[in-house]
Design a protein around this motif. Sequence first.
Motif, short mmCIF file in Angstrom:
data_model
loop_
_atom_site.label_atom_id
_atom_site.label_comp_id
_atom_site.label_asym_id
_atom_site.label_seq_id
_atom_site.Cartn_x
_atom_site.Cartn_y
_atom_site.Cartn_z
N LYS A 1 64.39 46.50 46.80
CA LYS A 1 65.73 46.71 47.35
C LYS A 1 66.19 48.13 47.04
N LYS A 2 66.90 48.74 47.97
CA LYS A 2 67.35 50.12 47.75
C LYS A 2 68.86 50.27 47.73
N ASP A 3 69.62 49.16 47.72
CA ASP A 3 71.08 49.25 47.69
C ASP A 3 71.55 50.07 46.50
N ALA A 4 72.45 51.00 46.75
CA ALA A 4 73.01 51.83 45.68
C ALA A 4 74.27 51.16 45.15
N CYS A 5 74.11 50.33 44.13
CA CYS A 5 75.26 49.62 43.57
C CYS A 5 75.08 49.49 42.07
N LYS A 6 76.20 49.36 41.36
CA LYS A 6 76.15 49.18 39.91
C LYS A 6 76.19 47.71 39.52
N SER A 7 76.78 46.91 40.40
CA SER A 7 76.86 45.48 40.11
C SER A 7 76.67 44.67 41.38
N ILE A 8 76.15 43.46 41.22
CA ILE A 8 75.93 42.53 42.31
C ILE A 8 76.82 41.32 42.07
N HIS A 9 77.56 40.93 43.08
CA HIS A 9 78.48 39.81 42.94
C HIS A 9 77.99 38.63 43.78
N VAL A 10 77.83 37.48 43.10
CA VAL A 10 77.25 36.29 43.72
C VAL A 10 78.28 35.17 43.67
N SER A 11 78.56 34.55 44.83
CA SER A 11 79.55 33.48 44.88
C SER A 11 78.90 32.09 44.79
N ASP A 12 77.79 31.88 45.49
CA ASP A 12 77.06 30.63 45.37
C ASP A 12 75.60 30.86 45.78
N ALA A 13 74.82 29.79 45.81
CA ALA A 13 73.37 29.90 45.94
C ALA A 13 72.93 30.69 47.16
N PHE A 14 73.47 30.38 48.33
CA PHE A 14 72.95 30.97 49.55
C PHE A 14 73.94 31.90 50.25
#
Length: 210
Positions: free
Chosen positions: A66-79
């Motif tokens: 993955k090449k996304d330029a981000c400091k954090s990833i936010h996940v709400s649910d499984a899919f």
Amino acid sequence: MKNVYLISDFASSWKQEMFSKLRHLVMAETSFVDKNVLMLGHYLLAPYDYDAIIVVENQLFIVEFKKDACKSIHVSDAFAPWYSEQNEPLWAGKKHTSSYKQSLDKRNHLHHALHKRLGHKLFIKSFVLYQHDVEVICHSDFDIHNHKWFFVESYNTIIPKIEEHSSPINFSDFCTAFDKVINRCKSMKEQYGLTRYLKTFEIWLEKACL
């Protein structure tokens, strides 16, 4: 023994660069000196292609770049789709809503193929690999940190994570599963840098039932 095979060209130059850097890490890792290591780049198993598959002794790992330029990833649910700290959606491929779903589908597909070929149940681990360290923040009861097969890593953390995990299958069993592509690569006397020669790879997969 360390063997690295690039099965076919990556369509994206950034994926080629990530593969090259990951290959360098694997080949330079001193803790792997006395271990059997197999790394396959751009492995095609219809309908999916795998950015990298790494076998270290009795451990098998799928790696998605993955090449996304981000400091954090936010996940709400499984899919559900993943978002950056700036609320921008993160790329998960054309067929998937999130990298978790992408990894789950590819893992299950490879597990089915290898189980058919080897007759063994496997515990395959999956990495989503970023070029830099990222923090994964979950906003619901679903927490990807609780899934022992799934990890979000960077170049700084992927090798130590590989060293933490193991599988009951041994290296020779894995080589048996991939023997025809390995032998074909060896017969061409090329390892890393092998390109364009295995465009008919899916035909081989059908014949090998893998």
